[in-house]
Motif scaffolding. Structure first.
Motif: not given
Length: 310
Positions: A11-14, A32-36, A38-44, A88-95
């Motif tokens: 997520c962070d690298d994307t 992405m900058t303001a709510h990193r 929350v994006a982390h929650l989505g990424s897991v 963030g959740a979209l990066t989870h799907r890709s991973a």
């Protein structure tokens, strides 16, 4: 797929690459900058294919007129955070699509804890590698949100007791909420969702700590090198590390590296490239250039996760 840490790393690298990509929607870049966090929650969070397109479409309606800058102008005050969660959740799907074929090489036990065998161990090794490579083993300027103590063993009774206390505090917080509120008009489906959604603590952190301390080179070869999990020489990975370390990287270089990423590159690099594809499709949906069904197709909804075997 590897677990919590590797999901955050991808997520962070994307997002690092996305902030320089000229075609990523500017609202996305601000979020992405303001709510990193929350994006982390989505990424897991699992099952993004079930709701990603719909939430992005909704967010476009909420934020489209104000450009996402003025929270007071939004129809829903949580719209930006909900959008951050989905990005963030979209990066989870890709991973998952790129790395699940690795863990499934050793059977179906990759969601188990210490009893998961090689599949579980492979996921932990991926996590530890990303902890070392992306987050500096929890030390230095690039460690956030981790610390050095994250994967250290509970070597004393006091440390073990502290971890147990933390879990008790989580339970106490739930008790303080008083009661759950069921859907009395549809109690069976509510109970089904509750019981299937219960989360436990299946991962043994002592196993993480042991593997991290040993860093057995035979296991590194078996789980990481032989499976082509990560390669420092992949152009897109090099750029992500350069951005992270403060080097100057041009948008043109980012676009070129992503465009050139193919099956000859590591699965981590390919996960970054696919996550970027998802973000670009999400931007088009957000702007109304494509509809929900077209976005789902671009998000590979309905395509088996294990389709990318090689």
């Amino acid at each position: 797929m590897s677990d919590h840490i590797a999901h955050l790393g991808i997520c962070d690298d994307t997002f690092r690459l996305a902030l320089l990509h000229p075609q990523v929607h500017p609202v996305f870049k601000r979020i992405m900058t303001a709510h990193r966090d929350v994006a982390h929650l989505g990424s897991v969070t699992r099952s993004a294919d079930m709701w990603s397109a719909e939430v992005i479409d909704w967010a476009g309606q909420q934020l489209g007129d104000c450009g996402g800058d003025d929270a007071a102008g939004e129809q829903n005050p949580l719209a930006q955070q909900k959008l951050a969660f989905v990005l963030g959740a979209l990066t989870h799907r890709s991973a998952d699509r790129l790395t699940k074929p690795i863990t499934r090489c050793w059977g179906s036990g990759d969601d188990l804890g210490t009893a998961g065998g090689d599949a579980n161990e492979s996921k932990i090794m991926q996590d530890i590698f990303v902890f070392r490579e992306v987050y500096g083993s929890g030390a230095g300027p690039h460690a956030d949100p981790f610390t050095e103590a994250t994967l250290k063993p509970s070597v004393t009774e006091g440390q073990a007791a502290l971890e147990e206390t933390f879990r008790v505090l989580l339970r106490r917080a739930l008790i303080a909420m008083h009661t759950l509120r069921p859907d009395w008009d549809d109690i069976h489906n509510w109970l089904t969702a509750l019981l299937k959604g219960l989360q436990t603590f299946p991962k043994g952190l002592d196993q993480y700590a042991q593997l991290a301390a040993e860093w057995d080179q035979a296991k590194v070869k078996k789980y990481l090198i032989d499976k082509h999990f990560y390669c420092r020489q992949d152009p897109v990975i090099r750029l992500a590390r350069d951005i992270q370390h403060g080097s100057t990287v041009t948008p043109e270089a980012v676009c070129a590296a992503l465009a050139d990423t193919d099956r000859s590159h590591s699965r981590y690099a390919r996960a970054l490239a696919k996550a970027m594809d998802y973000l670009l499709a999400a931007g088009e949906l957000f702007e109304g250039k494509i509809d929900v069904e077209q976005a789902k197709h671009r998000f590979d909804v309905g395509v088996p996760e294990l389709s990318l075997q090689d």
